[in-house]
Design a protein around this motif. Structure first.
Motif, PDB file in Angstrom:
ATOM      1  N   UNK A  92       8.078  -5.151 -10.044  1.00 23.93           N
ATOM      2  CA  UNK A  92       6.655  -5.231  -9.738  1.00 23.93           C
ATOM      3  C   UNK A  92       6.376  -5.132  -8.248  1.00 23.93           C
ATOM      4  N   UNK A  93       7.434  -5.027  -7.458  1.00 25.65           N
ATOM      5  CA  UNK A  93       7.276  -5.009  -6.001  1.00 25.65           C
ATOM      6  C   UNK A  93       6.277  -3.969  -5.513  1.00 25.65           C
ATOM      7  N   UNK A  94       6.417  -2.711  -5.933  1.00 27.32           N
ATOM      8  CA  UNK A  94       5.491  -1.692  -5.431  1.00 27.32           C
ATOM      9  C   UNK A  94       4.037  -1.993  -5.788  1.00 27.32           C
ATOM     10  N   UNK A  95       3.788  -2.449  -7.011  1.00 32.05           N
ATOM     11  CA  UNK A  95       2.412  -2.778  -7.397  1.00 32.05           C
ATOM     12  C   UNK A  95       1.891  -3.945  -6.575  1.00 32.05           C
ATOM     13  N   UNK A  96       2.720  -4.978  -6.436  1.00 30.05           N
ATOM     14  CA  UNK A  96       2.288  -6.131  -5.644  1.00 30.05           C
ATOM     15  C   UNK A  96       1.979  -5.715  -4.206  1.00 30.05           C
ATOM     16  N   UNK A  97       2.850  -4.919  -3.614  1.00 36.10           N
ATOM     17  CA  UNK A  97       2.620  -4.468  -2.239  1.00 36.10           C
ATOM     18  C   UNK A  97       1.327  -3.658  -2.141  1.00 36.10           C
ATOM     19  N   UNK A  98       1.108  -2.825  -3.137  1.00 40.41           N
ATOM     20  CA  UNK A  98      -0.117  -2.013  -3.146  1.00 40.41           C
ATOM     21  C   UNK A  98      -1.353  -2.928  -3.193  1.00 40.41           C
ATOM     22  N   UNK A  99      -1.334  -3.907  -4.095  1.00 43.97           N
ATOM     23  CA  UNK A  99      -2.459  -4.842  -4.197  1.00 43.97           C
ATOM     24  C   UNK A  99      -2.614  -5.649  -2.906  1.00 43.97           C
ATOM     25  N   UNK A 100      -1.469  -6.080  -2.347  1.00 43.98           N
ATOM     26  CA  UNK A 100      -1.504  -6.823  -1.080  1.00 43.98           C
ATOM     27  C   UNK A 100      -2.225  -6.003   0.001  1.00 43.98           C
ATOM     28  N   UNK A 101      -1.810  -4.765   0.122  1.00 42.30           N
ATOM     29  CA  UNK A 101      -2.355  -3.956   1.224  1.00 42.30           C
ATOM     30  C   UNK A 101      -3.793  -3.537   0.982  1.00 42.30           C
ATOM     31  N   UNK A 102      -4.051  -3.076  -0.239  1.00 45.93           N
ATOM     32  CA  UNK A 102      -5.368  -2.494  -0.510  1.00 45.93           C
ATOM     33  C   UNK A 102      -6.439  -3.560  -0.695  1.00 45.93           C
ATOM     34  N   UNK A 103      -6.058  -4.703  -1.270  1.00 41.29           N
ATOM     35  CA  UNK A 103      -7.081  -5.676  -1.671  1.00 41.29           C
ATOM     36  C   UNK A 103      -6.903  -7.032  -0.985  1.00 41.29           C
ATOM     37  N   UNK A 104      -5.742  -7.653  -1.176  1.00 38.61           N
ATOM     38  CA  UNK A 104      -5.570  -9.035  -0.710  1.00 38.61           C
ATOM     39  C   UNK A 104      -5.725  -9.148   0.801  1.00 38.61           C
ATOM     40  N   UNK A 105      -5.030  -8.296   1.535  1.00 38.46           N
ATOM     41  CA  UNK A 105      -5.017  -8.428   2.993  1.00 38.46           C
ATOM     42  C   UNK A 105      -6.348  -8.047   3.622  1.00 38.46           C
ATOM     43  N   UNK A 106      -7.285  -7.530   2.807  1.00 41.48           N
ATOM     44  CA  UNK A 106      -8.607  -7.192   3.332  1.00 41.48           C
ATOM     45  C   UNK A 106      -9.493  -8.420   3.427  1.00 41.48           C
ATOM     46  N   UNK A 107      -9.072  -9.530   2.798  1.00 38.39           N
ATOM     47  CA  UNK A 107      -9.911 -10.732   2.830  1.00 38.39           C
ATOM     48  C   UNK A 107     -11.320 -10.387   2.369  1.00 38.39           C
TER      49      UNK A 107
END
Lengths: 499, 499
Positions: free
Chosen positions: B446-461
């Motif tokens: 699930x690493x790639x999906x998690x990283x994608x969500x982290x970058x695109x959504x989570x880290x945007x606050x």
């Protein structure tokens, strides 16, 4: 006046509610908080401490206190106004910058202490302790004091206590303890402790802890027992008291006496007066009185022969392999072995207070300038040798062993010995009032003792000061005699000594 | 300006620290708090809510916001000033008396709802709900709105969303769902669910949950998993995220999909931007976006064939007796059975949103006065029959099933369906950006999906609003098409239907 007092109480409830959040945050930090949560927790706790200070010293509350001090008050109102005035005047005299500097110094000093203890190198901590002592002296100067400067620090933990009053009591105690320790050592008797040094499965230890908690009357509908590295009792209110303990798979007494000790604190909290909840009148009096409740249960009850008359057979059911061969006398002797040792928290009932007296004397010497921080390690080792006949081989096992000073807790140590003295004095009185107490304990029937403590001590809240309470309950001022008599009676018998 | 902004951020940190305490108190209330602690906890939480409101609307912070709104700002400063201004203006417009009356009405209304649901008697709750709706309308009038009055309520949970924008999207969704449900029912296919209805020892379920959490990349150094009656995700900061779940010994999906769902929320929290911690820019955007993260993991990942390609063999090792005979296709069908049912929280992926749409429509009708509270039970039953072809036999299984309205949560329900729509739209984009996504999931990677969500959504606050974020990430405005396509692709194949 009633409107003014209602507005005052509303503000006390707000303070108590902030305390509630702080209590939960501290408990969680030691029990369930994940490791990476620590920095944000520290910041949030700092913010809540700031809010508490701000509300305690808010001009509106200052004005309410001033009005109420001029008013005719009765009952709890007298107590609440007295206590908030006491706390508030102290806080008002401390400039915010000093509070922040102290807090930061304690935080950095604590980090330095951890490293110093690990490396057993006092020099790494010395400059921080010097700074802490200097700041604490500044605190004392600012809040003011009568008699010894030390009183200003002691007051934070044992309100209204004075070094001039406790020092002679402690001095008498020291003389007696040094002599008793010497006489015990001279007997050459060392009770066999091997019976405690076996494998004790933790699951069974937990069952034992639950049983003892229930027998003591600790209400698990209004409290919990969890795990923590350093056991403590915390919580948010009398209806939510959190105990913690720790288990060692090869050492039975740690968790058992730890649980009993914390449950003693817990019973005090659960017994506080419900009708004064959220105000000082409904809170505990002092750390010394709090400690008296834990030590009374841990030592005077938990390490008594009566207690083991009831519990040894139960233990033998839980741990048949480990304990089937041991008799009551041998087990009772094992949990009461006296032996001078270096580490305070592992000390037995007789030597323990000499560890405290050493720290109390050194704290006074530091504050009065009779001993410099740089001299501490050497003075520590010398005095420990005088009192206990043993000398620490390094500072980690000596002056660096306790965390208190690194956290700025100067004036805290004496509350431990006060707790032991109060405990003996209360327990002596309990025996007068409850002639069947020994027999009840020997049947595991703690109800009468708990009820007595509830009525005489817990339900009083902070309506009397600690010294007033002791006199009310026992008809006498604080005295070391009760504790010394207790020790002689118990350990004289165990070691075949007569006074 | 920098000094003004620093002072502003210091106040935001204070608000965040009060939130920290509130988060912990809520979590503790549902996990470890002893029963008798409830009344004092309620009081303390009320006090902290009052402190939060007081600090948010303090004249000093109002003045700082006013100054900063006139200043040239860049980056996070723009976001933080916008968000605090948004929250503050709302709070400033609500008189304290209204806030207190609402809070008391919700509290009493919630008690009344509990009894009404137990007795399946709407009349016991009707007067309370009428009062809650009236107070909520007063709130809307006071905080103000453009377009529908409902927008003022929706804004509390899904900031900047408007009923006018979501209603047509929801209407399109409803039409498609009603049709799909009918077509699925017409197939007469009912996948065998018996395989899920067996004894699943809880110990093994816990191991499974831990494994899935670890595979998803939930950091247990910065979070926990505990038990609660109603699972949720709470916590105090991105470094301390608390998940809860519940286990049923004879029903596997409950704890497993519950844990995955909450972990989806948890990954969002743990992925928030560290450099903006303690300010709105570093917080989540909206409940809808939050729910998109949990639903994406729960349904689009957890109920996918790829997921079970990897996990079914692992499950068969953990539960050999229960699962050794089942094949991948049968298991996949079992966890994806579609069947109209009365209770929202137990509904499948296809029917679920019809439960939400019903509630959204009724909320709008109540606020706009098109439906009276007294008519609710009948209107509820009629519409449920229209949408799902089934009719509740009583109000406990109908209009009284959810707690939301009794707690004053009007405007909250639509965030659930928004979450599903956002999830499908994000997941569609993830497939574009990660062509190997299916294969990775089928390997438990699930690493790639998690990283994608982290970058695109989570880290945007909260740097973009929810609708801006959806457009940024997917290049398109919110649309029901992605979710409808997703359902057709998945359930068309499962039920042998083509569009």
């Amino acid at each position: 006046m009633s409107n003014t007092y209602d507005a005052f109480v509303e503000r006390l409830h707000e303070l108590s509610d902030i305390n509630h959040a702080q209590g939960l945050m501290s408990w969680d930090q030691e029990t369930y908080m994940p490791p990476r949560g620590a920095p944000m927790r520290a910041r949030a706790m700092g913010t809540l401490a700031g809010l508490y200070h701000e509300r305690l010293t808010a001009p509106e509350l200052v004005a309410l206190v001033a009005d109420l001090k001029d008013a005719e008050l009765t009952g709890d109102a007298v107590v609440n106004v007295r206590e908030i005035d006491h706390q508030q005047s102290r806080s008002l005299k401390l400039p915010k910058e000093l509070v922040i500097e102290l807090s930061q110094t304690e935080s950095l000093g604590h980090e330095a202490w951890i490293e110093a203890r690990e490396k057993s190198d006092f020099a790494l901590f010395q400059l921080w302790l010097e700074k802490i002592v200097a700041l604490k002296k500044e605190v004392a100067e600012r809040v003011g004091y009568e008699g010894a400067m030390y009183n200003a620090l002691l007051d934070e933990y044992e309100p209204y206590a004075r070094a001039e009053e406790i020092a002679p009591v402690f001095a008498q105690l020291k003389e007696q303890l040094v002599s008793l320790v010497e006489q015990i050592a001279a007997t050459g008797r060392y009770p066999a402790r091997g019976v405690l040094d076996q494998e004790y499965p933790i699951k069974q230890q937990e069952l034992l802890g639950q049983q003892v908690l229930a027998d003591m009357g600790f209400d698990l509908e209004a409290g919990r027992l969890d795990l923590a590295v350093h056991p403590f009792c915390a919580g948010t209110s009398r209806d939510d008291v959190r105990l913690t303990t720790r288990y060692s798979a090869d050492w039975l007494p740690g968790s058992l006496f730890g649980t009993i000790h914390e449950a003693g604190h817990g019973l005090y909290e659960q017994g506080l007066p419900a009708d004064a909840i959220g105000t000082p009148a409904g809170a505990s009096v002092s750390l010394g009185i709090h400690e008296s409740q834990s030590r009374l249960w841990e030592n005077m009850v938990g390490r008594s022969k009566a207690f083991w008359t009831h519990y040894l057979p139960k233990l033998q059911v839980l741990f048949p392999q480990q304990l089937s061969a041991v008799g009551l006398d041998a087990f009772y002797a094992a949990v009461n072995q006296v032996e001078p040792s270096l580490i305070r928290v592992e000390a037995d009932e007789v030597t323990y207070n000499l560890h405290i007296l050493l720290r109390f004397e050194l704290e006074c010497d530091l504050i009065e300038g009779r001993v410099a921080v740089a001299e501490l390690p050497e003075v520590w080792n010398e005095r420990l040798e005088q009192y206990l006949g043993i000398r620490p081989p390094n500072d980690a096992l000596g002056v660096l062993q306790d965390t208190h000073w690194s956290c700025g807790l100067l004036g805290y140590f004496p509350t431990y010995t006060l707790g032991n003295l109060y405990a003996a004095q209360f327990f002596h009185q309990a025996h007068q009032d409850l002639p069947d107490l020994e027999a009840q304990i020997a049947q595991g029937a703690f109800g009468p003792l708990k009820t007595w403590l509830n009525e005489k001590i817990h339900a009083r809240g902070a309506r009397a000061t600690a010294s007033e309470l002791v006199e009310e309950v026992t008809g006498a001022k604080l005295s070391a005699d009760y504790f010394i008599d207790y020790l002689w009676e118990k350990f004289g018998a165990l070691y075949g000594l007569s006074r």
